[in-house]
Design a protein around this motif. Sequence first.
Motif, PDB file in Angstrom:
ATOM      1  N   ASP A 164       0.812  -1.220   0.000  1.00 42.98           N
ATOM      2  CA  ASP A 164       0.000   0.000   0.000  1.00 42.98           C
ATOM      3  C   ASP A 164       0.843   1.267   0.000  1.00 42.98           C
ATOM      4  O   ASP A 164       0.392   2.305  -0.469  1.00 42.98           O
ATOM      5  CB  ASP A 164      -0.930   0.010   1.219  1.00 42.98           C
ATOM      6  N   TRP A 165       2.063   1.192   0.513  1.00 40.88           N
ATOM      7  CA  TRP A 165       2.889   2.383   0.646  1.00 40.88           C
ATOM      8  C   TRP A 165       3.650   2.768  -0.622  1.00 40.88           C
ATOM      9  O   TRP A 165       4.294   3.814  -0.681  1.00 40.88           O
ATOM     10  CB  TRP A 165       3.879   2.233   1.805  1.00 40.88           C
ATOM     11  N   PRO A 208       4.353   4.558  -3.845  1.00 40.35           N
ATOM     12  CA  PRO A 208       3.744   5.825  -4.271  1.00 40.35           C
ATOM     13  C   PRO A 208       3.206   5.847  -5.702  1.00 40.35           C
ATOM     14  O   PRO A 208       2.580   6.821  -6.098  1.00 40.35           O
ATOM     15  CB  PRO A 208       4.894   6.835  -4.117  1.00 40.35           C
ATOM     16  N   LEU A 209       3.410   4.791  -6.466  1.00 39.55           N
ATOM     17  CA  LEU A 209       2.913   4.735  -7.841  1.00 39.55           C
ATOM     18  C   LEU A 209       1.543   4.075  -7.878  1.00 39.55           C
ATOM     19  O   LEU A 209       1.143   3.378  -6.939  1.00 39.55           O
ATOM     20  CB  LEU A 209       3.875   3.923  -8.710  1.00 39.55           C
ATOM     21  N   LYS A 210       0.836   4.253  -8.990  1.00 43.57           N
ATOM     22  CA  LYS A 210      -0.406   3.518  -9.196  1.00 43.57           C
ATOM     23  C   LYS A 210      -0.064   2.028  -9.218  1.00 43.57           C
ATOM     24  O   LYS A 210       1.002   1.630  -9.706  1.00 43.57           O
ATOM     25  CB  LYS A 210      -1.050   3.923 -10.517  1.00 43.57           C
ATOM     26  N   ILE A 211      -0.963   1.224  -8.710  1.00 44.82           N
ATOM     27  CA  ILE A 211      -0.707  -0.211  -8.609  1.00 44.82           C
ATOM     28  C   ILE A 211      -0.387  -0.806  -9.977  1.00 44.82           C
ATOM     29  O   ILE A 211       0.577  -1.556 -10.129  1.00 44.82           O
ATOM     30  CB  ILE A 211      -1.893  -0.942  -7.944  1.00 44.82           C
ATOM     31  N   ASP A 212      -1.183  -0.481 -10.983  1.00 42.38           N
ATOM     32  CA  ASP A 212      -0.948  -1.051 -12.308  1.00 42.38           C
ATOM     33  C   ASP A 212       0.399  -0.602 -12.874  1.00 42.38           C
ATOM     34  O   ASP A 212       1.114  -1.395 -13.496  1.00 42.38           O
ATOM     35  CB  ASP A 212      -2.085  -0.683 -13.265  1.00 42.38           C
ATOM     36  N   ASP A 213       0.759   0.653 -12.651  1.00 41.93           N
ATOM     37  CA  ASP A 213       2.057   1.136 -13.125  1.00 41.93           C
ATOM     38  C   ASP A 213       3.195   0.371 -12.455  1.00 41.93           C
ATOM     39  O   ASP A 213       4.190   0.022 -13.104  1.00 41.93           O
ATOM     40  CB  ASP A 213       2.223   2.632 -12.849  1.00 41.93           C
ATOM     41  N   THR A 214       3.062   0.115 -11.174  1.00 42.66           N
ATOM     42  CA  THR A 214       4.084  -0.636 -10.443  1.00 42.66           C
ATOM     43  C   THR A 214       4.258  -2.025 -11.044  1.00 42.66           C
ATOM     44  O   THR A 214       5.386  -2.489 -11.245  1.00 42.66           O
ATOM     45  CB  THR A 214       3.720  -0.740  -8.951  1.00 42.66           C
ATOM     46  N   VAL A 215       3.146  -2.680 -11.354  1.00 42.77           N
ATOM     47  CA  VAL A 215       3.200  -4.019 -11.942  1.00 42.77           C
ATOM     48  C   VAL A 215       3.847  -3.972 -13.327  1.00 42.77           C
ATOM     49  O   VAL A 215       4.696  -4.804 -13.659  1.00 42.77           O
ATOM     50  CB  VAL A 215       1.785  -4.645 -11.995  1.00 42.77           C
ATOM     51  N   VAL A 216       3.483  -2.979 -14.124  1.00 37.08           N
ATOM     52  CA  VAL A 216       4.062  -2.857 -15.470  1.00 37.08           C
ATOM     53  C   VAL A 216       5.559  -2.580 -15.388  1.00 37.08           C
ATOM     54  O   VAL A 216       6.362  -3.233 -16.064  1.00 37.08           O
ATOM     55  CB  VAL A 216       3.331  -1.764 -16.280  1.00 37.08           C
ATOM     56  N   TYR A 217       5.964  -1.628 -14.559  1.00 37.53           N
ATOM     57  CA  TYR A 217       7.385  -1.295 -14.449  1.00 37.53           C
ATOM     58  C   TYR A 217       8.204  -2.469 -13.923  1.00 37.53           C
ATOM     59  O   TYR A 217       9.313  -2.727 -14.392  1.00 37.53           O
ATOM     60  CB  TYR A 217       7.595  -0.069 -13.551  1.00 37.53           C
ATOM     61  N   PHE A 219      10.929  -8.070  -2.185  1.00 43.00           N
ATOM     62  CA  PHE A 219      10.490  -8.884  -1.045  1.00 43.00           C
ATOM     63  C   PHE A 219       9.368  -8.226  -0.232  1.00 43.00           C
ATOM     64  O   PHE A 219       8.455  -8.923   0.229  1.00 43.00           O
ATOM     65  CB  PHE A 219      11.682  -9.233  -0.150  1.00 43.00           C
ATOM     66  N   PRO A 220       9.360  -6.901  -0.050  1.00 43.93           N
ATOM     67  CA  PRO A 220       8.233  -6.288   0.664  1.00 43.93           C
ATOM     68  C   PRO A 220       6.874  -6.598   0.039  1.00 43.93           C
ATOM     69  O   PRO A 220       5.863  -6.630   0.739  1.00 43.93           O
ATOM     70  CB  PRO A 220       8.547  -4.793   0.615  1.00 43.93           C
ATOM     71  N   GLY A 221       6.845  -6.870  -1.269  1.00 50.53           N
ATOM     72  CA  GLY A 221       5.584  -7.263  -1.901  1.00 50.53           C
ATOM     73  C   GLY A 221       5.085  -8.593  -1.377  1.00 50.53           C
ATOM     74  O   GLY A 221       3.887  -8.780  -1.155  1.00 50.53           O
ATOM     75  N   ASN A 222       6.004  -9.521  -1.140  1.00 53.99           N
ATOM     76  CA  ASN A 222       5.617 -10.821  -0.583  1.00 53.99           C
ATOM     77  C   ASN A 222       5.150 -10.664   0.865  1.00 53.99           C
ATOM     78  O   ASN A 222       4.184 -11.313   1.290  1.00 53.99           O
ATOM     79  CB  ASN A 222       6.789 -11.789  -0.661  1.00 53.99           C
ATOM     80  N   ILE A 223       5.834  -9.817   1.606  1.00 56.30           N
ATOM     81  CA  ILE A 223       5.420  -9.546   2.989  1.00 56.30           C
ATOM     82  C   ILE A 223       4.042  -8.903   2.996  1.00 56.30           C
ATOM     83  O   ILE A 223       3.170  -9.284   3.786  1.00 56.30           O
ATOM     84  CB  ILE A 223       6.458  -8.655   3.705  1.00 56.30           C
ATOM     85  N   SER A 224       3.820  -7.938   2.108  1.00 48.19           N
ATOM     86  CA  SER A 224       2.526  -7.256   2.019  1.00 48.19           C
ATOM     87  C   SER A 224       1.404  -8.236   1.698  1.00 48.19           C
ATOM     88  O   SER A 224       0.322  -8.162   2.281  1.00 48.19           O
ATOM     89  CB  SER A 224       2.589  -6.164   0.951  1.00 48.19           C
ATOM     90  N   GLN A 225       1.677  -9.149   0.783  1.00 53.68           N
ATOM     91  CA  GLN A 225       0.656 -10.142   0.436  1.00 53.68           C
ATOM     92  C   GLN A 225       0.286 -10.976   1.660  1.00 53.68           C
ATOM     93  O   GLN A 225      -0.888 -11.253   1.901  1.00 53.68           O
ATOM     94  CB  GLN A 225       1.144 -11.040  -0.699  1.00 53.68           C
ATOM     95  N   TYR A 226       1.287 -11.338   2.457  1.00 53.18           N
ATOM     96  CA  TYR A 226       1.042 -12.133   3.659  1.00 53.18           C
ATOM     97  C   TYR A 226       0.302 -11.314   4.717  1.00 53.18           C
ATOM     98  O   TYR A 226      -0.739 -11.739   5.230  1.00 53.18           O
ATOM     99  CB  TYR A 226       2.365 -12.664   4.217  1.00 53.18           C
ATOM    100  N   VAL A 227       0.820 -10.136   5.023  1.00 53.90           N
ATOM    101  CA  VAL A 227       0.258  -9.305   6.096  1.00 53.90           C
ATOM    102  C   VAL A 227      -1.176  -8.876   5.777  1.00 53.90           C
ATOM    103  O   VAL A 227      -2.037  -8.858   6.658  1.00 53.90           O
ATOM    104  CB  VAL A 227       1.154  -8.067   6.351  1.00 53.90           C
ATOM    105  N   ASN A 228      -1.422  -8.558   4.507  1.00 56.97           N
ATOM    106  CA  ASN A 228      -2.746  -8.080   4.106  1.00 56.97           C
ATOM    107  C   ASN A 228      -3.686  -9.195   3.665  1.00 56.97           C
ATOM    108  O   ASN A 228      -4.799  -8.927   3.219  1.00 56.97           O
ATOM    109  CB  ASN A 228      -2.607  -7.031   2.999  1.00 56.97           C
TER     110      ASN A 228
END
Length: 130
Positions: free
Chosen positions: A39-40, A42-51, A86-95
């Motif tokens: 969640d933290w 700062p880019l749009k979620i889709d932009d983050t995935v594309v980049y 790796f924070p993306g994997n942590i975020s998936q778990y925590v959320n």
Amino acid sequence: MKDENIKTAARLLLGTGLIFAGISHLTFARKDFKAQVPDWVPLKIDDTVVYSGIAEITLGGALVLAPKKYKATTGKIAAAFFTAIFPGNISQYVNKRSAFGLDTDGKRFARLFFQPVLVYWALKSTGNVK
């Protein structure tokens, strides 16, 4: 020489896997990858995935095609990339976000232990770890 052949095969497999993952970011698995964006960011979620998909394709291509003199550097960059996401994997778990068949806390938690394997794989297959 056998050890070098194994490292080469491992590097090529990792590079090809990154290319595939990057393509999947841009196409059929985009929704699943969105579940991993913290969640933290700062880019749009889709932009983050594309980049990140573009970065994976580029990095995978480098692992497959880079000249021998750049192999170790490419491995360090790949290891840093795996650490950075790796924070993306942590975020998936925590959320508690289900994606890629990780639909229980136990599965999402177990996934966290695979990221260090990728870091080691990147370093070992490129000669950074003996």
